[in-house]
Design a protein around this motif. Structure first.
Motif, PDB file in Angstrom:
ATOM      1  N   HIS A 190      31.397  34.084 -26.393  1.00 39.48           N
ATOM      2  CA  HIS A 190      32.302  35.098 -25.875  1.00 39.48           C
ATOM      3  C   HIS A 190      33.629  34.560 -25.358  1.00 39.48           C
ATOM      4  O   HIS A 190      34.558  35.344 -25.136  1.00 39.48           O
ATOM      5  N   GLY A 191      33.734  33.243 -25.189  1.00 39.91           N
ATOM      6  CA  GLY A 191      34.989  32.663 -24.729  1.00 39.91           C
ATOM      7  C   GLY A 191      35.298  33.026 -23.286  1.00 39.91           C
ATOM      8  O   GLY A 191      34.493  33.634 -22.568  1.00 39.91           O
ATOM      9  N   GLY A 192      36.491  32.631 -22.853  1.00 37.63           N
ATOM     10  CA  GLY A 192      36.936  32.968 -21.500  1.00 37.63           C
ATOM     11  C   GLY A 192      36.878  31.783 -20.559  1.00 37.63           C
ATOM     12  O   GLY A 192      35.881  31.059 -20.505  1.00 37.63           O
ATOM     13  N   ARG A 193      37.958  31.602 -19.808  1.00 34.29           N
ATOM     14  CA  ARG A 193      38.034  30.465 -18.895  1.00 34.29           C
ATOM     15  C   ARG A 193      36.941  30.500 -17.848  1.00 34.29           C
ATOM     16  O   ARG A 193      36.362  29.449 -17.508  1.00 34.29           O
ATOM     17  N   ASP A 194      36.628  31.672 -17.300  1.00 35.01           N
ATOM     18  CA  ASP A 194      35.617  31.753 -16.258  1.00 35.01           C
ATOM     19  C   ASP A 194      34.247  31.319 -16.770  1.00 35.01           C
ATOM     20  O   ASP A 194      33.486  30.679 -16.033  1.00 35.01           O
ATOM     21  N   ARG A 195      33.925  31.665 -18.024  1.00 33.15           N
ATOM     22  CA  ARG A 195      32.633  31.248 -18.577  1.00 33.15           C
ATOM     23  C   ARG A 195      32.577  29.732 -18.748  1.00 33.15           C
ATOM     24  O   ARG A 195      31.534  29.106 -18.513  1.00 33.15           O
ATOM     25  N   VAL A 196      33.689  29.144 -19.181  1.00 34.65           N
ATOM     26  CA  VAL A 196      33.738  27.690 -19.330  1.00 34.65           C
ATOM     27  C   VAL A 196      33.557  27.023 -17.968  1.00 34.65           C
ATOM     28  O   VAL A 196      32.765  26.082 -17.811  1.00 34.65           O
ATOM     29  N   PHE A 197      34.282  27.511 -16.965  1.00 35.68           N
ATOM     30  CA  PHE A 197      34.180  26.963 -15.611  1.00 35.68           C
ATOM     31  C   PHE A 197      32.746  27.064 -15.093  1.00 35.68           C
ATOM     32  O   PHE A 197      32.197  26.111 -14.522  1.00 35.68           O
ATOM     33  N   THR A 198      32.125  28.226 -15.279  1.00 36.01           N
ATOM     34  CA  THR A 198      30.766  28.434 -14.771  1.00 36.01           C
ATOM     35  C   THR A 198      29.781  27.479 -15.431  1.00 36.01           C
ATOM     36  O   THR A 198      28.894  26.923 -14.761  1.00 36.01           O
ATOM     37  N   ALA A 199      29.915  27.300 -16.734  1.00 35.14           N
ATOM     38  CA  ALA A 199      29.021  26.367 -17.435  1.00 35.14           C
ATOM     39  C   ALA A 199      29.196  24.950 -16.907  1.00 35.14           C
ATOM     40  O   ALA A 199      28.218  24.223 -16.675  1.00 35.14           O
ATOM     41  N   LEU A 200      30.438  24.537 -16.706  1.00 34.65           N
ATOM     42  CA  LEU A 200      30.687  23.191 -16.173  1.00 34.65           C
ATOM     43  C   LEU A 200      30.144  23.044 -14.759  1.00 34.65           C
ATOM     44  O   LEU A 200      29.549  22.016 -14.408  1.00 34.65           O
ATOM     45  N   LEU A 201      30.328  24.060 -13.946  1.00 36.56           N
ATOM     46  CA  LEU A 201      29.828  24.007 -12.569  1.00 36.56           C
ATOM     47  C   LEU A 201      28.306  23.870 -12.556  1.00 36.56           C
ATOM     48  O   LEU A 201      27.734  23.229 -11.670  1.00 36.56           O
ATOM     49  N   ALA A 202      27.656  24.465 -13.544  1.00 39.63           N
ATOM     50  CA  ALA A 202      26.192  24.430 -13.617  1.00 39.63           C
ATOM     51  C   ALA A 202      25.653  23.104 -14.115  1.00 39.63           C
ATOM     52  O   ALA A 202      24.469  22.799 -13.912  1.00 39.63           O
ATOM     53  N   HIS A 203      26.485  22.304 -14.763  1.00 36.98           N
ATOM     54  CA  HIS A 203      25.972  21.066 -15.364  1.00 36.98           C
ATOM     55  C   HIS A 203      25.729  20.020 -14.275  1.00 36.98           C
ATOM     56  O   HIS A 203      26.602  19.764 -13.441  1.00 36.98           O
ATOM     57  N   PRO A 204      24.554  19.377 -14.269  1.00 37.13           N
ATOM     58  CA  PRO A 204      24.267  18.390 -13.222  1.00 37.13           C
ATOM     59  C   PRO A 204      25.179  17.172 -13.244  1.00 37.13           C
ATOM     60  O   PRO A 204      25.263  16.458 -12.238  1.00 37.13           O
ATOM     61  N   LEU A 205      25.884  16.925 -14.344  1.00 37.25           N
ATOM     62  CA  LEU A 205      26.828  15.819 -14.395  1.00 37.25           C
ATOM     63  C   LEU A 205      28.216  16.217 -13.890  1.00 37.25           C
ATOM     64  O   LEU A 205      29.127  15.391 -13.879  1.00 37.25           O
ATOM     65  N   VAL A 206      28.374  17.478 -13.503  1.00 37.10           N
ATOM     66  CA  VAL A 206      29.649  17.961 -12.939  1.00 37.10           C
ATOM     67  C   VAL A 206      29.370  18.476 -11.527  1.00 37.10           C
ATOM     68  O   VAL A 206      29.560  17.767 -10.554  1.00 37.10           O
ATOM     69  N   GLY A 207      28.985  19.754 -11.414  1.00 36.54           N
ATOM     70  CA  GLY A 207      28.420  20.266 -10.184  1.00 36.54           C
ATOM     71  C   GLY A 207      29.327  20.445  -8.973  1.00 36.54           C
ATOM     72  O   GLY A 207      28.853  20.834  -7.916  1.00 36.54           O
ATOM     73  N   GLN A 208      30.616  20.146  -9.068  1.00 37.35           N
ATOM     74  CA  GLN A 208      31.533  20.358  -7.951  1.00 37.35           C
ATOM     75  C   GLN A 208      32.681  21.233  -8.435  1.00 37.35           C
ATOM     76  O   GLN A 208      33.230  20.992  -9.510  1.00 37.35           O
ATOM     77  N   TYR A 209      33.056  22.220  -7.621  1.00 37.74           N
ATOM     78  CA  TYR A 209      33.970  23.234  -8.121  1.00 37.74           C
ATOM     79  C   TYR A 209      35.343  22.664  -8.441  1.00 37.74           C
ATOM     80  O   TYR A 209      35.986  23.088  -9.417  1.00 37.74           O
ATOM     81  N   ASP A 210      35.831  21.703  -7.637  1.00 41.73           N
ATOM     82  CA  ASP A 210      37.165  21.175  -7.920  1.00 41.73           C
ATOM     83  C   ASP A 210      37.175  20.345  -9.201  1.00 41.73           C
ATOM     84  O   ASP A 210      38.130  20.403  -9.990  1.00 41.73           O
ATOM     85  N   ILE A 211      36.092  19.595  -9.429  1.00 36.80           N
ATOM     86  CA  ILE A 211      35.990  18.835 -10.682  1.00 36.80           C
ATOM     87  C   ILE A 211      35.829  19.792 -11.854  1.00 36.80           C
ATOM     88  O   ILE A 211      36.432  19.600 -12.923  1.00 36.80           O
ATOM     89  N   ALA A 212      35.024  20.843 -11.678  1.00 32.12           N
ATOM     90  CA  ALA A 212      34.847  21.827 -12.749  1.00 32.12           C
ATOM     91  C   ALA A 212      36.171  22.505 -13.097  1.00 32.12           C
ATOM     92  O   ALA A 212      36.455  22.772 -14.276  1.00 32.12           O
ATOM     93  N   GLU A 213      36.990  22.784 -12.096  1.00 23.24           N
ATOM     94  CA  GLU A 213      38.309  23.389 -12.349  1.00 23.24           C
ATOM     95  C   GLU A 213      39.176  22.446 -13.183  1.00 23.24           C
ATOM     96  O   GLU A 213      39.801  22.858 -14.166  1.00 23.24           O
ATOM     97  N   SER A 214      39.236  21.181 -12.794  1.00 26.71           N
ATOM     98  CA  SER A 214      40.060  20.216 -13.524  1.00 26.71           C
ATOM     99  C   SER A 214      39.553  20.011 -14.945  1.00 26.71           C
ATOM    100  O   SER A 214      40.345  19.941 -15.897  1.00 26.71           O
ATOM    101  N   LEU A 215      38.244  19.916 -15.087  1.00 26.10           N
ATOM    102  CA  LEU A 215      37.672  19.739 -16.422  1.00 26.10           C
ATOM    103  C   LEU A 215      37.933  20.952 -17.310  1.00 26.10           C
ATOM    104  O   LEU A 215      38.191  20.811 -18.509  1.00 26.10           O
ATOM    105  N   THR A 216      37.875  22.147 -16.717  1.00 23.67           N
ATOM    106  CA  THR A 216      38.158  23.361 -17.490  1.00 23.67           C
ATOM    107  C   THR A 216      39.569  23.317 -18.042  1.00 23.67           C
ATOM    108  O   THR A 216      39.803  23.610 -19.229  1.00 23.67           O
TER     109      THR A 216
END
Length: 428
Positions: free
Chosen positions: A387-413
């Motif tokens: 379905h695409g969308g920045r919020d979905r990408v961010f949420t998936a990254l936030l959920a990954h145990p190798l990411v897991g921090q919102y500021d890192i997830a934002e930068s990675l997105t």
């Protein structure tokens, strides 16, 4: 029997040809169709494939085409081995996560999500085209990330099974160390694709009945050798009484891996160089064997795993032990802490009706917790891919145990979307 390979111009394909030649009695193929949009590359690879089959005296007709519909028409089975964006996209996947202190890897973490986002839509489009021209064909997916891609195929109603070479590589390695026949060595292999543990090793008889567990002997006699192969401490295996897959090092030794990647460069650079050399080798009109260099490309024993899986799906052979293979399949209650529609990687019984996962012993909390965590990420990753969308990408990254921090997830997105716009129309 007609077998089509989507992504047939891959440097992996001569490995598949070698397996088809050696295992002709297991899987008698009459027509092998290699489908790839890059014709120059396809012709070089296809020429080697023809020579390898000829050396084995294999009579299969080899067809090269950039037309998926024509290539798949009437096929009995279709192998997917795609790399959307090629090695250039892989190099990006393994580079920008390091900017945020995260592992750079093409199948897990942020790089794995990037690959899933651009791959899932392409695979689903290809699968729909296959269904139109070969509605009874089985799709065998070797395209990473296998777990996410296989779930996408199954959710769309395709006759699909996921395949990875990790289990068969362990099987062959352990069999050599224990001096037993590899086709009789059964692994207690459990987890998700690229997130698995070997919890037991048994020699089975012709009916599939297992003998005593040989894992304690393997660890006692060869623990240091295996630890070097998977690049994890031998004490970790002793404490868990398991052999983790090589990919667990990204979780168990994340910071050390990141540090090493920053100093030595990415695996993508090495693979790109190997591929260039392989393609030059393939141009040699006298080459009729798979070159030794191909072993460094990855995908060891891919051909044997693929031949065995397709043969079982086609109902070939009567050996019960050979019908039990590790595959990526629906959970359907096997791991009770996961949803039924999750895709897991376990021993499965393969026949003309597909792959049915076999029961497994209870999974302890150390493994179950990580499996559940990554499975939740994979569900969110598939949603983002569909379905695409920045919020979905961010949420998936936030959920990954190798990411897991919102500021890192934002930068990675931000980095993922900037690097991936060429293949993500919704992100432009």
């Amino acid at each position: 029997m007609k077998l089509a390979v989507v992504g047939g111009g891959s440097t992996y394909t001569p490995e598949l040809a070698d397996g088809l030649g050696r295992l002709r009695e297991t899987l008698p193929v009459d027509e092998l169709v290699l489908v790839d949009p890059v014709l120059e590359r396809l012709e070089s690879v296809g020429a080697v494939v023809r020579r390898i089959l000829a050396r084995y005296g294999h009579p299969a007709r080899v067809v090269l085409t950039d037309d998926l519909d024509a290539g798949a028409e009437g096929a009995d089975a279709v192998l997917f081995q795609l790399r959307v964006g090629g090695q250039q996209a892989r190099a990006q996947d393994e580079a920008w996560p390091l900017d945020c202190g995260c592992v750079g890897q093409e199948t897990t973490g942020a790089g794995g999500l990037a690959k899933a986002l651009r791959t899932v839509p392409v695979v689903l489009d290809a699968a729909e085209r296959v269904r139109r021209v070969a509605p009874q064909a089985w799709i065998v997916d070797f395209t990473n990330p296998v777990g996410i891609v296989t779930r996408a195929l199954l959710d769309a109603g395709h006759r699909a099974v996921g395949l990875c070479n990790v289990a068969i590589t362990f099987q062959r390695r352990f069999a050599a160390l224990l001096d037993v026949a590899p086709d009789r060595l059964r692994l207690d292999h459990v987890g998700l694709n690229h997130l698995t543990w070997e919890r037991g090793i048994h020699v089975v008889d012709d009916l599939g009945a297992p003998g005593p567990d040989l894992l304690p002997r393997l660890l006692a006699e060869h623990g240091a050798t295996i630890a070097a192969d998977i690049e994890l401490p031998v004490d970790l295996m002793y404490r868990q009484n398991t052999v983790p897959s090589y990919y667990l090092r990204y979780f168990y030794a994340h910071d050390a891996v990141v540090s090493a990647q920053r100093h030595t460069g990415s695996r993508a650079e090495e693979v790109a160089a190997i591929e260039r050399e392989l393609l030059e080798l393939y141009k040699d009109p006298t080459l009729d064997t798979k070159p030794e260099l191909l072993e460094r490309r990855g995908g060891a024993y891919y051909s044997e795993a693929a031949v065995a899986l397709v043969a079982a799906l086609m109902g070939k052979g009567t050996d019960e032990a050979a019908r039990v293979q590790v595959a990526d399949v629906r959970n359907n209650g096997i791991l009770p802490f996961l949803p039924d529609d999750a895709v897991i990687e376990v021993q499965s019984r393969i026949d003309a009706n597909g792959a049915t996962p076999l029961p497994v012993a209870p999974v302890g909390p150390l493994q179950a917790g990580l499996i559940a965590h990554v499975a939740a990420y994979e569900e969110l990753a598939l949603d983002a891919a569909l379905h695409g969308g920045r919020d979905r990408v961010f949420t998936a990254l936030l959920a990954h145990p190798l990411v897991g921090q919102y500021d890192i997830a934002e930068s990675l997105t931000d980095r993922l979307l900037a690097a991936g716009k060429e293949h993500l129309p919704w992100a432009r």
